[in-house]
Write a protein that holds these residues in place. Structure first.
Motif, PDB file in Angstrom:
ATOM      1  N   PHE A 185       0.843  -1.191   0.000  1.00 27.77           N
ATOM      2  CA  PHE A 185       0.000   0.000   0.000  1.00 27.77           C
ATOM      3  C   PHE A 185       0.883   1.246   0.000  1.00 27.77           C
ATOM      4  O   PHE A 185       2.079   1.185   0.321  1.00 27.77           O
ATOM      5  N   GLU A 186       0.293   2.373  -0.334  1.00 26.52           N
ATOM      6  CA  GLU A 186       0.947   3.661  -0.129  1.00 26.52           C
ATOM      7  C   GLU A 186       0.527   4.133   1.258  1.00 26.52           C
ATOM      8  O   GLU A 186      -0.651   4.418   1.499  1.00 26.52           O
ATOM      9  N   GLY A 187       1.490   4.186   2.188  1.00 25.14           N
ATOM     10  CA  GLY A 187       1.166   4.532   3.560  1.00 25.14           C
ATOM     11  C   GLY A 187       1.711   5.880   3.968  1.00 25.14           C
ATOM     12  O   GLY A 187       2.865   6.227   3.662  1.00 25.14           O
ATOM     13  N   GLU A 188       0.883   6.662   4.664  1.00 26.37           N
ATOM     14  CA  GLU A 188       1.292   7.978   5.152  1.00 26.37           C
ATOM     15  C   GLU A 188       0.636   8.241   6.501  1.00 26.37           C
ATOM     16  O   GLU A 188      -0.409   7.673   6.827  1.00 26.37           O
ATOM     17  N   ILE A 189       1.262   9.126   7.275  1.00 22.99           N
ATOM     18  CA  ILE A 189       0.606   9.703   8.448  1.00 22.99           C
ATOM     19  C   ILE A 189       0.579  11.209   8.221  1.00 22.99           C
ATOM     20  O   ILE A 189       1.616  11.835   7.945  1.00 22.99           O
ATOM     21  N   ILE A 190      -0.602  11.787   8.293  1.00 20.45           N
ATOM     22  CA  ILE A 190      -0.815  13.171   7.867  1.00 20.45           C
ATOM     23  C   ILE A 190      -1.222  14.023   9.068  1.00 20.45           C
ATOM     24  O   ILE A 190      -2.134  13.663   9.823  1.00 20.45           O
ATOM     25  N   ASN A 191      -0.531  15.149   9.254  1.00 21.79           N
ATOM     26  CA  ASN A 191      -0.907  16.110  10.282  1.00 21.79           C
ATOM     27  C   ASN A 191      -2.137  16.866   9.797  1.00 21.79           C
ATOM     28  O   ASN A 191      -2.085  17.573   8.783  1.00 21.79           O
TER      29      ASN A 191
END
Length: 649
Positions: free
Chosen positions: A569-575
């Motif tokens: 998957f394309e994984g991110e953590i976004i503020n």
């Protein structure tokens, strides 16, 4: 009647508790010399503080004693409610699998979700019994979370009140014993950590064990309908105790051993102990059909293709590398073997090899270390606790200090409890001609039975040792204090010593948290059925987007999200405030980010760019809220589903 010189069995208990005292100062798994010094100093100062305030307790009126107890229990209840509200934990491993299955059964779906219950069939009963409670609370529209909180408070506080009442009665209304029990159960982490935050078989087992011994102790006082009620209660307590924790069977050899001692000393009184013994045996006998009835009710059928043989736990207890604690490597090797009989043959060979490798002195060392681990009271807040779901700002900022403080308080409390029992047991000179002394000896032998089982035979864990608490406190109250001259403190020290002890306690926690820093969890959701038990992963459609909000009340340095091995998957953590995106790098089944994350609201985001469905380790339940925020798949929110993640500072 001739008084015994000393009780050899009581002295064995004293020696075992001495090992427990040392273990609580010097962790047998990870010895830390400085920690041992600080715990010793704090323990001595707390002991002096207790001695200083005892005269004040003696001067209290009965009315004052009553209201102090009521006030302390009231404050305890308020504290428990605050802990459950502001410090919800992520429950993981066995308790989560049990509550997840119970949650499902309570909604009319008795389908077994994974191979876990085939491997550990003993936990079928606790899952079923918990589901009965959830069915009842479902009638009132309560969530599973609220139902578990209510059950924990009811069971824990009932145990505490009954323990205090029993200690007061059997100690002949000794105020020092009463306030000592109150201090241990109300003013240490006992009432606010594991037993409150994670509902599992350990807590009801404490209550049932206490009920059993209270009935045996007071049996001669029951007459008429009260004796019938006590007898039925005793049978039911044994049945439930055996269903929840089969190692309660140590009661039978303990009673038989005490009967042998009484017969040898010619003090045997069959009338006083015969009927309770028969009722206990009946209870154990009835637990067998009761378990089969539960299996039938829940459509559960054993499958030996997954079940572990008894010898596997014996072999694990001989593992020198793990010091006899649970070994994932041992289990990982064993589950590759196709049948139970082959696993038994393999583990028997492993056990023999380990005994030969350890040798006589190695075995003695292994057993001693295992006993120390069993009696260790460090870190009660970590038992089956994967971290707080979202640590409040004050907790996130001072987590190292607060965790050390919790641990030290419980270790010091455990040391003082063990030390008091150790001194009394060593000096005990019983006549063994009364129900009180017979029951006390049974409690001592039962305690030794639990210790022997988890040090000489089975694998061990610090959590397992909590089962002896009602027995140890029972023995403390039942045994007379040894007579020796005591020097009293002056009036000035009565007020100064508690303050000195408190300052030393906080200073020790502050120093050790700086000297032995650990990675602390800021936010987490680690509940899962686990792939090793064949947990079903969710199938996420192509081009799907999975998101989940997380709140960090303090800065973090590491994010780890479990997705599924083989999926990409394309994984991110976004503020969510600054819109800054942090890439989560894939490593096998986990997606990881390492770097500074300031406090704030974030969103975990995973996009399936593949032109096919992919598996993801999404956890879902019927009525149990896993995390503060719902899992969102393609804009559809599910409040009872979540990713598996851990965020640390």
């Amino acid at each position: 009647m001739q008084t015994l010189k000393h009780s050899l069995l009581a002295r064995f208990l004293s020696i075992a508790l001495a090992i427990g005292i040392i273990s609580n100062m010097i962790n047998p798994m990870i010895p830390q010399p400085l920690e041992a010094v600080f715990i010793l100093v704090v323990t001595v100062l707390v002991w002096f503080a207790i001695k200083a305030v005892l005269p004040l307790i003696d001067r209290l009126t009965k009315h004052q004693v009553k209201w102090i107890i009521i006030g302390a229990l009231g404050l305890m209840l308020v504290g428990q409610i605050l802990v459950l509200h502001y410090l919800p934990v992520t429950v993981y491993h066995d308790p989560y699998r049990v509550l997840s299955q119970a949650d499902q059964i309570s909604h009319g779906n008795p389908v077994w979700q994974s191979t876990y219950f085939w491997r550990y069939p003993n936990n079928v009963t606790i899952a079923y019994l918990l589901s009965v409670w959830l069915k009842f609370t479902n009638l009132f529209g309560l969530t599973t979370n609220m139902s578990l909180h209510i059950l924990s408070i009811l069971t824990l506080d009932t145990f505490i009140m009954l323990m205090l009442k029993t200690m007061y009665q059997i100690s002949h209304k000794n105020r020092h014993i009463l306030f000592g029990g109150l201090a241990f159960m109300v003013f240490t982490p006992f009432a606010y950590t594991y037993f409150l935050q994670v509902f599992y078989s350990d807590l009801p087992s404490l209550l049932l064990l206490l009920i059993i011994f209270s009935i045996i102790y007071f049996w001669p006082e029951y007459t008429g309908w009260r004796q019938w009620a006590a007898g039925i209660t005793l049978v039911l307590a044994v049945i439930l105790g055996q269903l929840l924790k089969p190692n309660i069977i140590v009661l039978i050899p303990a009673i038989l051993m005490v009967c042998a001692v009484l017969f040898y000393k010619k003090t045997l009184s069959l009338v006083k102990i015969l009927i309770p013994t028969v009722l206990i045996v009946v209870g154990f006998g009835l637990s067998v059909p009761a378990k089969q009835a539960i299996f039938s009710e829940t459509n559960y059928t054993k499958d030996e293709a997954f079940e572990l043989p008894t010898v596997s736990w014996i072999a694990m207890g001989l593992n020198k590398d793990s010091r006899g604690t649970y070994s994932g490597d041992d289990i990982g090797t064993e589950i590759q073997i196709p049948t139970k009989s082959e696993r038994a043959t393999f583990e028997t060979k492993v056990a023999k090899e380990r005994i030969q490798e350890l040798g006589p002195f190695g075995l003695l060392e292994q057993w001693t270390i295992k006993l120390g681990i069993f009696l260790n009271g460090a870190n009660p807040h970590t038992f089956y606790n994967g971290g707080l779901q979202a640590a409040p700002a004050w907790k996130a900022k001072h987590s190292e200090f607060l965790n050390y403080l919790v641990s030290i308080i419980y270790q010091v409390g455990t040391i003082l409890l063990f030390a008091n029992v150790m001194v009394r047991a060593w000096a005990w000179r019983p006549k063994l001609n009364s129900q009180a002394e017979m029951t006390t000896l049974i409690a001592i032998v039962t305690t030794l039975g639990y210790m022997a089982f988890h040090s000489l035979v089975w694998e061990t864990e610090p959590r397992y040792g909590q089962i002896i608490l009602p027995l140890v406190m029972f023995v403390l109250a039942a045994l007379p204090a040894p007579h020796f001259a005591e020097k009293s403190f002056g009036k000035r020290w009565r007020y100064v010593m508690p303050a000195i002890a408190a300052i030393a306690l906080f200073a020790s926690a502050a120093f050790l948290s700086d000297y032995y820093p650990k990675k602390q969890i800021v936010a987490a959701q680690r509940s899962q059925l686990s792939t090793q038990y064949g947990a079903r992963a969710a199938s996420l459609p192509k081009r799907s987007v999975v998101t989940q909000k997380v709140t960090l009340h303090g800065p973090a340095k590491r994010v780890s999200v479990q997705i599924h091995e083989g999926s990409t998957f394309e994984g991110e953590i976004i503020n969510l405030k600054t819109k800054q995106r942090y890439v989560l790098k894939q490593t096998a089944a986990n997606y990881i980010y390492e770097g500074h994350l300031p406090a704030g609201d974030y969103q975990l985001s995973f996009i399936n760019h593949q032109n096919k469905d992919q598996l993801a380790d999404v956890v879902s339940t019927k009525n149990y809220k896993l995390a503060p925020y719902p899992l969102v798949i393609n804009d559809k929110a599910n409040p009872h589903a979540s990713l598996v993640y851990k965020i640390q500072k």
